[in-house]
Design an enzyme around this catalytic site. Structure first.
Site, PDB file in Angstrom:
ATOM      1  N   ALA A 195      -1.183  -1.042  -5.318  1.00 10.02           N
ATOM      2  CA  ALA A 195      -1.020  -1.673  -4.424  1.00 10.02           C
ATOM      3  C   ALA A 195      -1.810  -1.205  -3.683  1.00 10.02           C
ATOM      4  CB  ALA A 195       0.727  -1.988  -4.225  1.00 10.02           C
ATOM      5  N   LYS A 244       2.517   6.178   0.619  1.00  9.34           N
ATOM      6  CA  LYS A 244       1.952   5.004   1.109  1.00  9.34           C
ATOM      7  C   LYS A 244       0.953   6.420   2.008  1.00  9.34           C
ATOM      8  CE  LYS A 244       2.679   0.862   3.520  1.00  9.34           C
ATOM      9  NZ  LYS A 244       3.669  -0.095   3.929  1.00  9.34           N
ATOM     10  N   ALA A 294      -3.298  -2.908   0.694  1.00 10.43           N
ATOM     11  CA  ALA A 294      -3.842  -3.864   1.841  1.00 10.43           C
ATOM     12  C   ALA A 294      -4.610  -3.455   3.017  1.00 10.43           C
ATOM     13  CB  ALA A 294      -1.923  -4.386   2.424  1.00 10.43           C
ATOM     14  N   ASP A 314       9.012  -8.573   8.135  1.00 18.58           N
ATOM     15  CA  ASP A 314       7.654  -8.780   6.928  1.00 18.58           C
ATOM     16  C   ASP A 314       8.700  -8.720   5.081  1.00 18.58           C
ATOM     17  OD1 ASP A 314       5.652  -9.661   5.991  1.00 18.58           O
ATOM     18  OD2 ASP A 314       5.068  -7.282   5.894  1.00 18.58           O
ATOM     19  N   ALA A 333      -3.316   0.411   4.708  1.00 16.25           N
ATOM     20  CA  ALA A 333      -2.629   1.095   3.646  1.00 16.25           C
ATOM     21  C   ALA A 333      -2.643   0.759   2.540  1.00 16.25           C
ATOM     22  CB  ALA A 333      -1.381   1.289   4.209  1.00 16.25           C
ATOM     23  N   GLN A 334      -2.728   1.436   1.096  1.00 11.65           N
ATOM     24  CA  GLN A 334      -1.381   1.607   0.045  1.00 11.65           C
ATOM     25  C   GLN A 334      -1.409   2.751  -0.620  1.00 11.65           C
ATOM     26  OE1 GLN A 334      -5.947   2.234  -2.240  1.00 11.65           O
ATOM     27  NE2 GLN A 334      -5.709   4.660  -2.715  1.00 11.65           N
TER      28      GLN A 334
HETATM   29  N1  LIG Z   1       9.204   3.007  -2.014  1.00 15.31           N
HETATM   30  C1  LIG Z   1       8.881   2.279  -3.376  1.00 15.31           C
HETATM   31  N2  LIG Z   1       9.375   2.407  -4.317  1.00 15.31           N
HETATM   32  C2  LIG Z   1       8.344   1.159  -5.207  1.00 15.31           C
HETATM   33  N3  LIG Z   1       6.898   1.254  -4.918  1.00 15.31           N
HETATM   34  C3  LIG Z   1       7.324   1.224  -4.374  1.00 15.31           C
HETATM   35  C4  LIG Z   1       7.529   1.818  -2.681  1.00 15.31           C
HETATM   36  N4  LIG Z   1       6.754   0.900  -1.630  1.00 15.31           N
HETATM   37  C5  LIG Z   1       6.466   0.315  -1.607  1.00 15.31           C
HETATM   38  N5  LIG Z   1       5.474  -0.040  -2.836  1.00 15.31           N
HETATM   39  C6  LIG Z   1       4.420  -0.953  -3.485  1.00 15.31           C
HETATM   40  O1  LIG Z   1       3.912  -1.043  -3.140  1.00 15.31           O
HETATM   41  C7  LIG Z   1       3.320  -1.984  -2.554  1.00 15.31           C
HETATM   42  C8  LIG Z   1       2.792  -1.877  -1.147  1.00 15.31           C
HETATM   43  O2  LIG Z   1       3.743  -1.453   0.039  1.00 15.31           O
HETATM   44  P1  LIG Z   1       4.176  -1.689   0.927  1.00 15.31           P
HETATM   45  O3  LIG Z   1       4.714  -1.041   1.911  1.00 15.31           O
HETATM   46  O4  LIG Z   1       4.545  -3.334   0.667  1.00 15.31           O
HETATM   47  O5  LIG Z   1       2.760  -2.377   1.631  1.00 15.31           O
HETATM   48  P2  LIG Z   1       1.976  -3.111   2.268  1.00 15.31           P
HETATM   49  O6  LIG Z   1       1.753  -2.634   3.746  1.00 15.31           O
HETATM   50  O7  LIG Z   1       0.520  -2.985   1.724  1.00 15.31           O
HETATM   51  O8  LIG Z   1       2.503  -4.844   1.707  1.00 15.31           O
HETATM   52  C9  LIG Z   1       5.047  -3.238  -2.811  1.00 15.31           C
HETATM   53  O9  LIG Z   1       4.932  -4.434  -2.351  1.00 15.31           O
HETATM   54  C10 LIG Z   1       5.540  -1.801  -3.373  1.00 15.31           C
HETATM   55  O10 LIG Z   1       4.848  -3.510  -5.343  1.00 15.31           O
HETATM   56 MG   LIG Z   2       3.941  -5.278   1.598  1.00 20.00          MG
END
Ligand SMILES: Nc1ncnc2c1ncn2[C@@H]1O[C@H](COP(=O)(O)OP(=O)(O)O)[C@@H](O)[C@H]1O
Ligand SMILES: [Mg+2]
Length: 524
Positions: A131, A155, A133, A290, A136-137
């Protein structure tokens, strides 16, 4: 970066906004003729195909062209309807923060730069991103622990985003400064302060150590709570540009069908979600700000696991008490109490009349009690409440606005899970418990039953609150003597204030737009 550079950036922003038809789509009613002129001029320059699009699509296009910082700016302004107006705030809130992946090599470099160790030494595996954004990714990865291999989520900050953002921010400061300098009467909107707030939230979001700290704080707060948790942070693999945490194997709340198929109790999840959120706000004064369904997992044991704590909100003791009393007041239909807490907290200037204020609040609360539970929104209620409080000169409290925005989102998620969700019933245990624990000795509280009577008796039992009851009593006497009515003068004053408010919001938009266009033309 030089100021000239900032002008160039602004010129580009102005150009893109104009080309994508965003400027053309801003509301202009009630503004000076110059603005109408500017609007038609801007529409001449707009791309033809933008004409058939909704404003939200035009915004999305413009932001996609402008880059990651503008997603953040848009999302931030979405939380400030006091600045951009409610309509535009809604469109901005719809901006999706999804971007292309950046290469895994860049992530590896960021990890090594941030942690000072080679990736191979830190992780046994680092997989391609899942994922991405604006900021970050996220990569899945694996580490070896004492209990064997463990899957983690890594991340990583987008390369160069910090530098870019500070440059874009400089352009925003320039607009704010120009506005304050040349249009002193718009200072009420405090553009520089708004920009500073944006800078602050984004700085926090771009330092992943702070996200890790937020996760760890909320983990501590909720360790004994039922049904809610956050992933554990791996501090050894966390630095400014990278946060490593436990991988969550679960189903996202956005995928209701999958949740059903896995046999989860959706109604119970909706209740747990709201109750958790209220516990975080009321009890802890620290909440995940969020909570959209893409950031919420349900793990195989039925626990809600929240990720993505880049944005969090804090409420002081005073604000928490304020919130609890307001919710409780609405639940028990005690509008005078709701009005009073505004005065007690000093949010509404004391020259206003409590009774008239209570009346305005009643106008919000009563229709709600006549409606079926599933149509009543607490978030919406707070939205209305803040609109009314503004008429009574309550200053915008950013932390409360943040809370209200988050509540709208959390409630929306609960309703997706359970379309017949009764927000008030779900909230009652948490709010009532907080009132009992915090506004009166437990001893008395446990003797009493829940409900209005409990609150009244509790108030009478406490000398501190008793004085307030006395005040309330005299207030009531005053009301009974002077009547409770919306006289024509009050109505007119409110009407005027409302008109002024919408006009200010629109004017601000136009000032920003005009500044951008003017610069674009000069640079061209
Ligand atoms: N601890 C985790 N376990 C599994 N998937 C995760 C985890 N953290 C993030 N992800 C996946 O990565 C995506 C993006 O992470 P997130 O922290 O929501 O960042 P952003 O700020 O880019 O939305 C999440 O929607 C999820 O699908
Ligand atoms: Mg997110």
């Amino acid at each position: 970066m030089s100021t000239l550079g900032a002008y160039f950036r602004l010129a580009r922003v102005g150009w893109v906004l104009m080309r994508e038809g965003v400027i053309e789509s801003l509301p202009a009613e009630g503004l000076p003729p110059m603005v109408a002129f500017g609007k038609s001029a801007a529409s001449l320059l707009a791309r033809r195909r933008s004409k058939s699009q909704q404003r939200s699509d035009r915004l999305a296009k413009a932001v996609a062209r402008l880059g990651p910082s503008y997603v953040k700016i848009g999302q931030f302004l979405a939380t400030r309807p006091d600045v951009v107006g409610a309509d535009l705030a809604e469109d901005l809130a719809g901006l999706q923060d999804r971007m292309d992946f950046f290469p895994i090599e860049a992530s590896r470099a960021a990890i090594e730069g941030s942690l000072g160790r080679p990736v191979e030494e830190l992780f046994t595996r680092l997989d391609p991103p899942v994922a991405a954004a604006s900021i970050a990714q996220v990569h899945p990865g694996e580490v070896i622990t004492a209990d064997g291999p463990r899957k983690v989520a890594v991340k990583v900050i987008r390369p160069g985003v910090r530098r870019r953002f500070s440059a874009d921010l400089e352009a925003m400061y320039l607009v704010a400064w120009l506005q304050e300098r040349f249009l002193p009467h718009t200072r009420r909107l405090r553009p520089v302060e708004v920009t500073r707030a944006l800078e602050q939230t984004t700085k926090v979001e771009m330092d992943l150590r702070l996200e890790a700290a937020a996760l760890s704080e909320i983990a501590e707060n909720t360790k004994d709570d039922p049904g809610f948790r956050v992933p554990a942070v791996d501090w050894e693999r966390t630095g400014r540009d990278v946060v490593t945490m436990e991988w969550i194997d679960g189903i996202k709340m956005s995928n209701v069908e999958a949740l059903k198929a896995a046999g989860h109790d959706l109604d119970a999840l909706a209740d747990t979600l709201i109750q958790s959120f209220l516990r975080h706000t009321l009890r802890d004064g620290f909440f995940h700000a969020d909570m959209h369904p893409g950031n919420l997992f349900v793990d195989p044991t039925g626990m809600i696991v929240a990720v993505d704590m880049g944005i969090s909100g804090r409420l002081g003791k005073k604000e928490r008490r304020f919130l609890a009393e307001i919710l409780y007041g609405f639940i028990t239909r005690d509008y005078v109490r709701v009005a009073e807490v505004h005065f007690e907290a000093g949010y509404v200037p004391s020259h206003h009349n409590v009774a008239s204020f209570a009346q305005a609040i009643r106008a919000i609360g009563e229709p709600i009690h006549g409606q079926p539970a599933e149509t009543i929104s607490m978030g919406r209620l707070l939205t209305l409440l803040f609109e009314v409080t503004e008429l009574f000169e309550m200053e915008t409290r950013p932390e409360l606005v943040m809370l209200q925005k988050t509540m709208v989102v959390v409630e929306g998620v609960a309703r997706i899970l359970n379309p017949r969700f009764n927000m008030w019933k779900a909230a009652d245990p948490v709010v009532s418990k907080w009132i009992r624990d915090n506004l009166g000795p437990r001893r008395i509280a446990t003797d009493l039953k829940d409900g209005v009577k409990a609150a009244v008796r509790l108030a009478e039992a406490l000398p501190e609150i008793a004085t307030k009851t006395e005040k309330l009593h005299s207030e009531l006497m005053h009301m009974s003597e002077n009547g409770l009515r919306f006289d024509p003068e009050t109505a007119e004053a409110i009407g005027k204030a409302e008109a002024r408010h919408t006009r200010w919001g629109r004017l601000a938009l136009w000032i920003i737009a005009a500044a951008l266009v003017a610069i674009a033309i000069q640079m061209g």
